[in-house]
Each structure stands twice: as C-alpha cells, then as structure tokens.
Design a protein around this motif. Structure first.
Motif, PDB file in Angstrom:
ATOM      1  N   UNK A   1      32.382  38.135  26.277  1.00 37.70           N
ATOM      2  CA  UNK A   1      30.973  37.757  26.336  1.00 37.70           C
ATOM      3  C   UNK A   1      30.209  38.576  27.381  1.00 37.70           C
ATOM      4  N   UNK A   2      30.749  38.665  28.582  1.00 42.51           N
ATOM      5  CA  UNK A   2      30.164  39.498  29.627  1.00 42.51           C
ATOM      6  C   UNK A   2      31.167  39.652  30.755  1.00 42.51           C
ATOM      7  N   UNK A   3      30.974  40.693  31.562  1.00 40.75           N
ATOM      8  CA  UNK A   3      31.862  40.919  32.703  1.00 40.75           C
ATOM      9  C   UNK A   3      31.459  40.017  33.862  1.00 40.75           C
ATOM     10  N   UNK A   4      32.457  39.411  34.479  1.00 40.44           N
ATOM     11  CA  UNK A   4      32.215  38.599  35.665  1.00 40.44           C
ATOM     12  C   UNK A   4      32.327  39.439  36.940  1.00 40.44           C
ATOM     13  N   UNK A   5      33.419  40.216  37.038  1.00 45.10           N
ATOM     14  CA  UNK A   5      33.638  41.004  38.252  1.00 45.10           C
ATOM     15  C   UNK A   5      34.798  41.964  38.044  1.00 45.10           C
ATOM     16  N   UNK A   6      34.775  43.071  38.746  1.00 45.43           N
ATOM     17  CA  UNK A   6      35.982  43.908  38.831  1.00 45.43           C
ATOM     18  C   UNK A   6      36.527  43.757  40.233  1.00 45.43           C
ATOM     19  N   UNK A   7      37.768  43.350  40.348  1.00 44.81           N
ATOM     20  CA  UNK A   7      38.355  43.040  41.630  1.00 44.81           C
ATOM     21  C   UNK A   7      39.487  43.985  41.979  1.00 44.81           C
ATOM     22  N   UNK A   8      39.420  44.518  43.193  1.00 49.48           N
ATOM     23  CA  UNK A   8      40.551  45.276  43.725  1.00 49.48           C
ATOM     24  C   UNK A   8      41.623  44.282  44.171  1.00 49.48           C
ATOM     25  N   UNK A   9      42.890  44.649  43.989  1.00 50.42           N
ATOM     26  CA  UNK A   9      43.995  43.774  44.358  1.00 50.42           C
ATOM     27  C   UNK A   9      44.821  44.420  45.466  1.00 50.42           C
ATOM     28  N   UNK A  10      45.221  43.615  46.435  1.00 47.86           N
ATOM     29  CA  UNK A  10      45.982  44.132  47.564  1.00 47.86           C
ATOM     30  C   UNK A  10      47.311  43.430  47.725  1.00 47.86           C
ATOM     31  N   UNK A  11      48.247  44.100  48.378  1.00 48.05           N
ATOM     32  CA  UNK A  11      49.507  43.482  48.779  1.00 48.05           C
ATOM     33  C   UNK A  11      49.189  42.637  50.011  1.00 48.05           C
ATOM     34  N   UNK A  12      49.684  41.412  50.049  1.00 51.34           N
ATOM     35  CA  UNK A  12      49.312  40.480  51.120  1.00 51.34           C
ATOM     36  C   UNK A  12      50.471  40.201  52.059  1.00 51.34           C
ATOM     37  N   UNK A  13      50.146  40.152  53.352  1.00 46.13           N
ATOM     38  CA  UNK A  13      51.109  39.814  54.402  1.00 46.13           C
ATOM     39  C   UNK A  13      50.525  38.711  55.279  1.00 46.13           C
ATOM     40  N   UNK A  14      51.351  38.111  56.109  1.00 46.69           N
ATOM     41  CA  UNK A  14      50.872  37.073  56.998  1.00 46.69           C
ATOM     42  C   UNK A  14      49.962  37.670  58.078  1.00 46.69           C
TER      43      UNK A  14
END
Length: 269
Positions: free
Chosen positions: A217-230
């Motif tokens: 229907x439509x784009x909401x967002x393009x999100x970059x993804x990261x590796x997560x640490x404490x």
C-alpha cells in the motif's frame, strides 16, 4: 573498563525502560563488560538471532538457524576464531536476552532507533530493511490517513510496530502479534486488513496466496539494522565495527546480501 556496579546500574535502568526491571530477579546478574579476548578465551560466541524473519533469519531443513543474519554471525565467529553458538530469539525478548547476559551480542535484524540506542550499543549498520504497509488489494488504503477504521497487524515490539503506531491516526485498530509469522497468518486468514512488514515478508506472503490478493500500500520506513551489544562494551563495539567495515569494503557482506535477498547491500550510514 566499566565497573561491575556502574554497568549493572545502566542495565537496571535499561530494563526498567523496557518494563523489565523484575527480570533481574529471574536471570543471572549482569556481568562486567565483555571483550573479544574474553570471547576467544571461552572459544565460542553466543549470538541471538531471529528465526522468523526470512530471509534475514529462518531455519533450514535440519531446523538450524539460517539466513543472512546466520551467515553474518558465522562469518564474525570465523574471523575471531571461535565457534558460533546461535540462540533463537523473538522480537520482544531479543533485547532482554542481551541485557540479562543470555547472549554475547545480537545479530537479530534489530533496526537502529534512538529509543533502542538508549538500551543497547549498536554497531555501524550491516543490513537494511524496507518496511511497508501490506494489505488486501480491495482495501482502500493509499496513505496513513486511510488506516482509520482498519485492522492493522504488527509483530509486537518490532520496527513495524513502532512505524505503524507512529503513522496511524486515532481510530486505527492495531493488533499486535508475537512474531511476523503470526501477523502473516492473521492477514491471510482475514483477521486483519493489512500488516506492517518488511518487503521480504510481503514477498513470502505473495507466494502463498492467489495473485493480486494483497499488495504494497505504501512505504512506512527504511531502517538500517545494527549488531547490538550491551551498554559500556566499547572495546567489543569497536571490534564489531571493524568487522562490519572490513567486510563491507571487501564485498563479503554484499555477497551474503546477494545470496539471500537477490540485491546489492544498500549504502548505509
């Protein structure tokens, strides 16, 4: 190095922000900041990963974690000369698993957001996902304003949950499910009119239903993804950033992205 007490205080605050302060009484206390040397001494790295978000995270015929994230996790472990111990996590529990020391880090399709950056330490992006509003072709939805009165499904605590919640006007019925697979099933069974999901999830649905049943229907967002640490693991974060930079420059991450998504790795900031 961050002291045990300082680190534990920061973790307690992060858990409280998640509504999970009580989790500290259930899980083992938060350990001191962990280094690459600690991981190498242990001989393995425990990595949390989604297995319900193909092609980033899925399982193979042997019911083993597979997909882009799994290959990235294995590549990281190989470079550090340790065994990759991949632990399946869900959207809602992946950050709690990290903060309560159940995993060393997350390669779990975790979108980088300001809110999450207060809870975890992110690497530079290693992947990206385009999140869309995907629904019945017959549904008159062209923009966020059209969501009023519609039943919209999302995976709880996911990027799409945040995006839909932000975009939806008052009067939208947002239904939250445990994972993408449950949201997909809700759409296909008619429990909701549309869902917030990645383009890859939308493609999976399209393969299972007659042509023209659903559409973007439509784009909401393009999100970059990261590796997560404490929080406070500066040395580990630097080592992971070096891994991402090296394997972006030499094309290894692009090869894996091509393998699983059939496209070049987007240019990420």
């Amino acid at each position: 190095m961050t002291s045990f007490n300082t680190t534990r205080r920061s973790t307690t605050a992060a858990l409280a922000a998640l509504g999970l302060g009580a989790a500290l009484t259930v899980f083992a206390p938060f350990a001191a900041a962990q280094s690459v040397a600690d991981i190498k001494k242990k001989g393995e790295i425990t990595i949390g990963m989604l297995v319900d978000f193909p092609p980033y995270g899925t399982t193979n015929a042997k019911n083993e974690p597979d997909g882009y994230d799994a290959d990235v996790a294995k590549l990281l472990a190989k470079e550090w000369g340790v065994k990759a111990n991949i632990v399946p996590v869900t959207g809602p529990n992946r950050i709690p698993f990290l903060l309560t020391n159940k995993v060393d880090l997350l390669v779990a399709s975790l979108a980088v957001t300001p809110e999450r950056a207060k809870q975890v330490s992110f690497s530079t992006p290693y992947a990206a996902a385009t999140i869309v509003l995907y629904g019945k072709t017959s549904a008159n939805i062209k923009s966020a304003a059209d969501l009023k009165g519609q039943r919209i499904g999302v995976a709880r605590a996911s990027t799409q949950d945040v995006a839909v919640t932000k975009a939806a006007p008052e009067g939208t019925e947002i239904r939250r499910f445990d994972d993408d697979a449950s949201a997909m099933q809700a759409l296909m069974s008619g429990q909701v009119d549309a869902i917030g999901c990645s383009l890859t999830v939308a493609a999976q649905i399209a393969k299972r239903v007659p042509a023209n049943t659903f559409e973007n229907k439509f784009n909401l967002v393009q999100q970059a993804m990261g590796i997560a640490m404490r929080p406070g693991q500066d040395e580990l974060t630097k080592a992971v950033n070096d891994f991402v930079a090296k394997n972006t420059a030499n094309g290894e991450l692009n090869k894996l992205y091509q393998k699983w998504l059939g496209a070049d790795l987007p240019k990420l900031n």
